[in-house]
Design a protein around this motif. Structure first.
Motif, PDB file in Angstrom:
ATOM      1  N   ARG A  38       6.371  16.059   4.945  1.00 13.55           N
ATOM      2  CA  ARG A  38       5.063  15.812   4.345  1.00 13.55           C
ATOM      3  C   ARG A  38       5.109  14.485   3.613  1.00 13.55           C
ATOM      4  O   ARG A  38       6.100  14.178   2.945  1.00 13.55           O
ATOM      5  N   HIS A  39       4.065  13.684   3.786  1.00 17.19           N
ATOM      6  CA  HIS A  39       3.958  12.433   3.035  1.00 17.19           C
ATOM      7  C   HIS A  39       2.581  12.320   2.404  1.00 17.19           C
ATOM      8  O   HIS A  39       1.590  12.762   2.983  1.00 17.19           O
ATOM      9  N   ALA A  40       2.543  11.718   1.219  1.00 16.02           N
ATOM     10  CA  ALA A  40       1.285  11.543   0.499  1.00 16.02           C
ATOM     11  C   ALA A  40       0.438  10.468   1.168  1.00 16.02           C
ATOM     12  O   ALA A  40       0.957   9.438   1.612  1.00 16.02           O
TER      13      ALA A  40
ATOM     14  N   CYS B 282       0.515   6.124   4.511  1.00 17.81           N
ATOM     15  CA  CYS B 282       1.579   6.754   3.723  1.00 17.81           C
ATOM     16  C   CYS B 282       2.577   5.722   3.262  1.00 17.81           C
ATOM     17  O   CYS B 282       2.923   4.790   3.982  1.00 17.81           O
ATOM     18  N   LYS B 283       3.044   5.960   2.060  1.00 21.62           N
ATOM     19  CA  LYS B 283       4.068   5.107   1.504  1.00 21.62           C
ATOM     20  C   LYS B 283       5.372   5.895   1.540  1.00 21.62           C
ATOM     21  O   LYS B 283       5.410   7.074   1.191  1.00 21.62           O
ATOM     22  N   GLY B 284       6.418   5.275   1.991  1.00 22.52           N
ATOM     23  CA  GLY B 284       7.703   5.956   2.024  1.00 22.52           C
ATOM     24  C   GLY B 284       8.796   4.927   2.101  1.00 22.52           C
ATOM     25  O   GLY B 284       8.527   3.731   2.193  1.00 22.52           O
ATOM     26  N   HIS B 285      10.040   5.399   2.091  1.00 21.43           N
ATOM     27  CA  HIS B 285      11.162   4.472   2.163  1.00 21.43           C
ATOM     28  C   HIS B 285      11.188   3.791   3.530  1.00 21.43           C
ATOM     29  O   HIS B 285      11.360   2.582   3.631  1.00 21.43           O
ATOM     30  N   SER B 286      10.953   4.581   4.580  1.00 19.08           N
ATOM     31  CA  SER B 286      10.848   4.017   5.931  1.00 19.08           C
ATOM     32  C   SER B 286       9.367   3.762   6.194  1.00 19.08           C
ATOM     33  O   SER B 286       8.605   3.518   5.273  1.00 19.08           O
ATOM     34  N   ASP B 287       8.934   3.848   7.465  1.00 17.30           N
ATOM     35  CA  ASP B 287       7.498   3.691   7.746  1.00 17.30           C
ATOM     36  C   ASP B 287       6.724   4.993   7.499  1.00 17.30           C
ATOM     37  O   ASP B 287       5.546   5.083   7.826  1.00 17.30           O
ATOM     38  N   ALA B 288       7.406   6.006   6.941  1.00 19.22           N
ATOM     39  CA  ALA B 288       6.767   7.249   6.477  1.00 19.22           C
ATOM     40  C   ALA B 288       6.019   8.002   7.583  1.00 19.22           C
ATOM     41  O   ALA B 288       4.942   8.538   7.353  1.00 19.22           O
TER      42      ALA B 288
ATOM     43  N   ILE C 140      -3.551  17.163   9.236  1.00 26.80           N
ATOM     44  CA  ILE C 140      -4.183  16.118   8.419  1.00 26.80           C
ATOM     45  C   ILE C 140      -5.676  16.422   8.326  1.00 26.80           C
ATOM     46  O   ILE C 140      -6.261  16.960   9.274  1.00 26.80           O
ATOM     47  N   GLU C 141      -6.274  16.123   7.194  1.00 28.84           N
ATOM     48  CA  GLU C 141      -7.706  16.387   6.991  1.00 28.84           C
ATOM     49  C   GLU C 141      -8.511  15.106   7.234  1.00 28.84           C
ATOM     50  O   GLU C 141      -8.032  14.007   6.945  1.00 28.84           O
ATOM     51  N   LYS C 142      -9.684  15.264   7.764  1.00 25.93           N
ATOM     52  CA  LYS C 142     -10.692  14.194   7.927  1.00 25.93           C
ATOM     53  C   LYS C 142     -10.343  13.131   8.967  1.00 25.93           C
ATOM     54  O   LYS C 142     -11.221  12.633   9.657  1.00 25.93           O
TER      55      LYS C 142
ATOM     56  N   GLU D  91      -4.754  15.024   0.534  1.00 24.56           N
ATOM     57  CA  GLU D  91      -3.718  14.333  -0.245  1.00 24.56           C
ATOM     58  C   GLU D  91      -2.485  13.995   0.590  1.00 24.56           C
ATOM     59  O   GLU D  91      -1.670  13.165   0.188  1.00 24.56           O
ATOM     60  N   ALA D  92      -2.332  14.695   1.703  1.00 20.37           N
ATOM     61  CA  ALA D  92      -1.066  14.563   2.440  1.00 20.37           C
ATOM     62  C   ALA D  92      -1.241  14.759   3.937  1.00 20.37           C
ATOM     63  O   ALA D  92      -2.205  15.370   4.388  1.00 20.37           O
TER      64      ALA D  92
END
Ligand code: MG
Length: 159
Positions: free
Chosen positions: A13-15, A35-41, A104-106, A146-147
């Motif tokens: 899960r990613h924000a 999404c923001k993450g360490h990798s490309d999320a 994922i929503e929307k 949110e995620a």
């Protein structure tokens, strides 16, 4: 000797936030949210990697691609998947079936289904791949927008 088959599951899960890139199954999904993450999320590919590692009895994605390791900063999850497959191939493991659920929503992923399936097919040649897109039905972190969440089940064949 009987053929050995192994099953594994993965989850991630990613924000979601504005101003970031959204990667799903190795494909960039255009829009305002990402999404923001360490990798490309890429939550979908991360779930696939965890399912592969799980099936092989090799722990989890954090052991191979730790967020404390700068080598994987902004890394492509496609590259992480390829390196996971190479690692498992050394032990004779090859994925034969993948079922992937992306929630994922929307944001409608259906228009991107063929591209996502095509990309995953390139990454996992000779593996049957199925992708499902779901919403959170207004509930939970996915439902509130949110995620993005993903679940994967993989079947490995050992030869
Ligand atoms: Mg992840």
């Amino acid at each position: 000797m009987a053929e050995e088959m192994r099953v594994g599951c993965g989850w991630d899960r990613h924000a979601l936030m504005t101003g970031e890139t959204l990667m799903i199954g190795g494909i960039e999904i255009p829009g305002e949210l990402g999404c923001k993450g360490h990798s490309d999320a890429d939550a979908a590919l991360h779930a696939v990697i965890d399912a592969l590692l799980g099936a092989a009895g090799r722990g989890d994605i954090g052991q191979y691609f730790p967020s404390t390791d700068s080598r994987w900063e902004g890394a492509s999850s496609s590259g992480m998947l390829e390196s996971t497959l190479e690692e498992l191939a050394k032990e004779g493991f090859r994925p034969v079936n993948l079922d992937l659920v992306v929630m994922i929503e929307k944001i409608r992923l259906d228009p991107h289904r063929e591209k996502i399936l095509g990309r995953i097919g390139e990454l996992l040649p000779s593996c049957s791949v199925n992708v499902k897109f779901k919403t959170g039905d207004g509930m939970g972190p996915v439902g509130r927008g949110e995620a993005v969440e993903a679940r994967a089940v993989v079947l490995l064949r050992k030869s």
